[in-house]
Motif scaffolding. Structure first.
Motif, PDB file in Angstrom:
ATOM      1  N   ALA A 282      26.664  25.946  21.829  1.00 54.52           N
ATOM      2  CA  ALA A 282      25.612  24.821  22.381  1.00 54.52           C
ATOM      3  C   ALA A 282      25.134  23.688  21.272  1.00 54.52           C
ATOM      4  O   ALA A 282      24.194  23.251  20.923  1.00 54.52           O
ATOM      5  CB  ALA A 282      24.332  25.617  22.530  1.00 54.52           C
ATOM      6  N   ARG A 389      18.174  25.030  23.364  1.00 55.89           N
ATOM      7  CA  ARG A 389      18.918  24.225  23.860  1.00 55.89           C
ATOM      8  C   ARG A 389      18.571  22.898  23.533  1.00 55.89           C
ATOM      9  O   ARG A 389      17.533  22.535  24.314  1.00 55.89           O
ATOM     10  CB  ARG A 389      19.297  24.643  25.348  1.00 55.89           C
ATOM     11  CG  ARG A 389      20.159  25.885  25.523  1.00 55.89           C
ATOM     12  CD  ARG A 389      20.517  25.987  27.227  1.00 55.89           C
ATOM     13  NE  ARG A 389      21.242  27.351  26.996  1.00 55.89           N
ATOM     14  CZ  ARG A 389      22.625  27.649  26.954  1.00 55.89           C
ATOM     15  NH1 ARG A 389      23.173  26.584  26.496  1.00 55.89           N
ATOM     16  NH2 ARG A 389      23.101  29.017  26.918  1.00 55.89           N
ATOM     17  N   ASN A 510      29.167  22.659  28.671  1.00 55.09           N
ATOM     18  CA  ASN A 510      28.477  22.990  27.383  1.00 55.09           C
ATOM     19  C   ASN A 510      29.571  22.631  26.300  1.00 55.09           C
ATOM     20  O   ASN A 510      30.763  22.347  26.667  1.00 55.09           O
ATOM     21  CB  ASN A 510      28.311  24.522  27.313  1.00 55.09           C
ATOM     22  CG  ASN A 510      27.037  25.026  27.765  1.00 55.09           C
ATOM     23  OD1 ASN A 510      26.091  24.164  28.009  1.00 55.09           O
ATOM     24  ND2 ASN A 510      26.733  26.392  27.588  1.00 55.09           N
ATOM     25  N   GLU A 527      30.019  32.271  30.106  1.00 57.46           N
ATOM     26  CA  GLU A 527      29.225  32.256  28.800  1.00 57.46           C
ATOM     27  C   GLU A 527      28.954  33.667  28.582  1.00 57.46           C
ATOM     28  O   GLU A 527      28.058  33.960  27.675  1.00 57.46           O
ATOM     29  CB  GLU A 527      27.947  31.297  28.965  1.00 57.46           C
ATOM     30  CG  GLU A 527      28.067  30.087  29.401  1.00 57.46           C
ATOM     31  CD  GLU A 527      26.969  29.210  29.376  1.00 57.46           C
ATOM     32  OE1 GLU A 527      26.588  28.597  28.430  1.00 57.46           O
ATOM     33  OE2 GLU A 527      26.134  29.105  30.451  1.00 57.46           O
TER      34      GLU A 527
END
Length: 537
Positions: A282, A389, A510, A527
């Motif tokens: 991330a 994030r 991402n 993910e």
């Protein structure tokens, strides 16, 4: 993807039409190695240094948010896994077949738990049974009642209360990882049931100090089946993992993993840039361009960032006020400016990574007329998000401006995810901005709708309880035909969007930071995985 020489013609593959590709492309290990089981080498490679965005928030319980953390670090596995096309492929089960409408028979491979015990049918059945008794129930089991029984030494029969045509996809969920019987035994003072001591420090400890009785979380430390085993946990700061040399898929090339949990995205990128870390997940889009050439790896995902509106209490309990908030949001600004092109404007619960959705999507049904500007003027609402994030706080700030332009008064709260998520689920905010990989838990789109938007959903951030939505989700779950199931899923999506309980903002791509010396990192659209036996530096 799994290398061709590892595949076998199995009964489970008779489901290929049903378990057809859900995502575009196919994830594989970066740098020319498949990274799949069997690709591990025998050399004592350097340890991998990984910076993760989210710390363990539930004592490494495999039944909640930490389940994905365990799978990403290569600790846990289930009976099946998802390949990059969204189809179920073998993991601890080497094959399976559907016996009738409600019963499936899984044949186990020869494998060993990290504590030395063999993976047997009894152990697998006990692990699945324990998951069905957990509180709260693992998301992968939302709306499903199943029983697991050993049927011989190497076969397990899984039966569901009603027909479940996507059970192999469901069993790939990280929360249904198979652990050794010792993971569920009584433990005291940090000693495991086998007498071995697990090192812990700081506030976050493994489940080792709890009695793992019925409904409680088991201890995955030293009791899983993956290529890496946790040996030390330093609170919410870091964890140490060593290679599990008896892994069924081949001895990993890296001798271990040193994982740090770094919530600040800029700090993660800096650690990668200075050589302190080999892998950083991330990476903020604002940092991606400043990384050395080839370090930022863009990963198309099924992750959608959404605005969830509290339908149970407060201003947004009124559907007209929710409609006014939805009308005030401009998603194109978020995709272009906040995500700097690493995202697409929100289209629905399911984004463009699900390549079948666009052609079948329906217009939202049952929407209320928006409240007038005069009616919402001065209405005070609380908007919350988390900073793990890094784009989310900026998204929330833009939304604050857009909502205030429409007449709302917005109070913004930003905290670390483990300190805010439970409050959001408890309805302590009027609105919440969250990023959710819609295919993370099971690979079946019906499951995420059941979990996130039904009255009994276990991850219902909007606290939505709408009988028409529940009926639509139930109807979709009853459809076995792939095309019919997809159409029913998007009919349910249209009903959910019609409530304005959720406003899809952007569909993310991402950015995974990988040092140029590292090979075999998994670029997984789900993910669920980052490292594999072939990951090395």
């Amino acid at each position: 993807m799994r290398p061709a020489h590892r595949r076998r013609p199995v009964a489970g593959l008779l489901l290929a039409p049903l378990l057809a590709p859900l995502l575009t492309g196919c994830f594989a290990a970066d740098g020319g190695s498949t990274g799949a089981p069997g690709s591990g080498g025998s050399s004592d490679g350097a340890r991998l240094r990984i910076a993760l965005a989210f710390p363990p928030s539930e004592n490494f319980s495999p039944y909640g948010a930490d389940a994905t953390l365990l799978s990403r670090l290569g600790v846990t596995e289930g009976l099946t896994r998802l390949d990059g096309n969204g189809a179920a492929s073998p993991a601890l089960a080497e094959s399976w077949r559907r016996e009738n409408g409600r019963s499936w028979l899984f044949t186990l491979r020869d494998a060993t738990f990290q504590d030395g015990a063999p993976v047997t049918a009894d152990a697998v059945a006990a692990a699945l049974t324990h998951a069905t008794e957990a509180t709260p129930l693992p998301t992968a089991l939302a709306g499903v009642k199943l029983t697991a029984r050993a049927s011989g030494d190497r076969t397990v029969r899984v039966t569901t209360a009603t027909a479940d045509p996507v059970l192999p996809l469901r069993l790939a969920g990280p929360s249904l990882a198979v652990l050794s019987p010792k993971a569920y035994g009584k433990k005291t003072d940090g000693k495991q049931a086998d007498g071995k001591k697990t090192e812990t420090a700081g506030k976050t400890e493994t489940a080792g100090k709890k009695e793992a009785g019925k409904g409680s979380a088991p201890d995955p430390v030293g009791h899983a089946t993956g290529p890496f085993t946790i040996t030390k946990v330093n609170g919410s700061a870091s964890a140490t993992l060593d290679r599990f040399d008896d892994y069924w898929g081949g001895r990993a090339q890296a001798s271990g993993i040193d994982a740090k949990f770094i919530a600040d995205g800029t700090a993660r990128a800096n650690a990668l840039r200075t050589g302190e870390e080999d892998i950083a997940e991330a990476v903020p889009v604002s940092q991606a361009a400043s990384l050395p050439k080839g370090v930022a790896r863009e990963v198309p995902t099924a992750r959608t960032t959404s605005l969830f509106l509290n339908t149970r209490s407060g201003a947004f309990a009124d559907p007209k006020v929710r409609a006014a908030a939805r009308q005030a949001v401009d998603t194109s600004v978020l995709a272009k400016n906040v995500y700097e092109g690493y995202a697409d404007p929100g289209q629905g619960v399911f984004g463009p990574a699900l390549n079948w959705a666009a052609g079948l999507r329906k217009q939202p049904t049952g929407r209320a007329e928006p409240a007038s500007a005069a009616a919402v003027k001065g209405t005070t609402v609380t908007l919350a998000t988390y900073d793990n994030r890094p784009e989310l706080p900026e998204v929330a700030q833009v939304l604050q401006q857009q909502l205030e332009k429409a007449g709302f008064t917005v109070k913004l709260t930003v905290r670390e995810s483990s300190r805010i998520e439970s409050d959001a689920l408890a309805g302590k905010f009027d609105a919440f901005v969250g990023a959710r990989n819609t295919m993370l838990d099971t690979g079946d789109p019906v499951s995420v709708l059941a979990s996130d938007y039904t009255c009994d959903g276990t991850y219902n951030l909007a606290l939505l309880c709408d009988r028409a939505v529940d009926r639509a989700v139930t109807a979709a779950d009853a459809v076995a035909d792939p095309e019919g199931r997809r159409r029913a899923v998007l009919a349910a999506e249209a009903r959910i969007l019609g409530t304005d309980a959720v406003v899809p903002l952007v569909h993310q791509r991402n950015v995974l930071g990988v040092a140029t010396a590292v090979r075999g990192v998994l670029l997984d659209p789900y993910e669920r995985a980052v490292v594999a036996p072939g990951t090395r530096r």
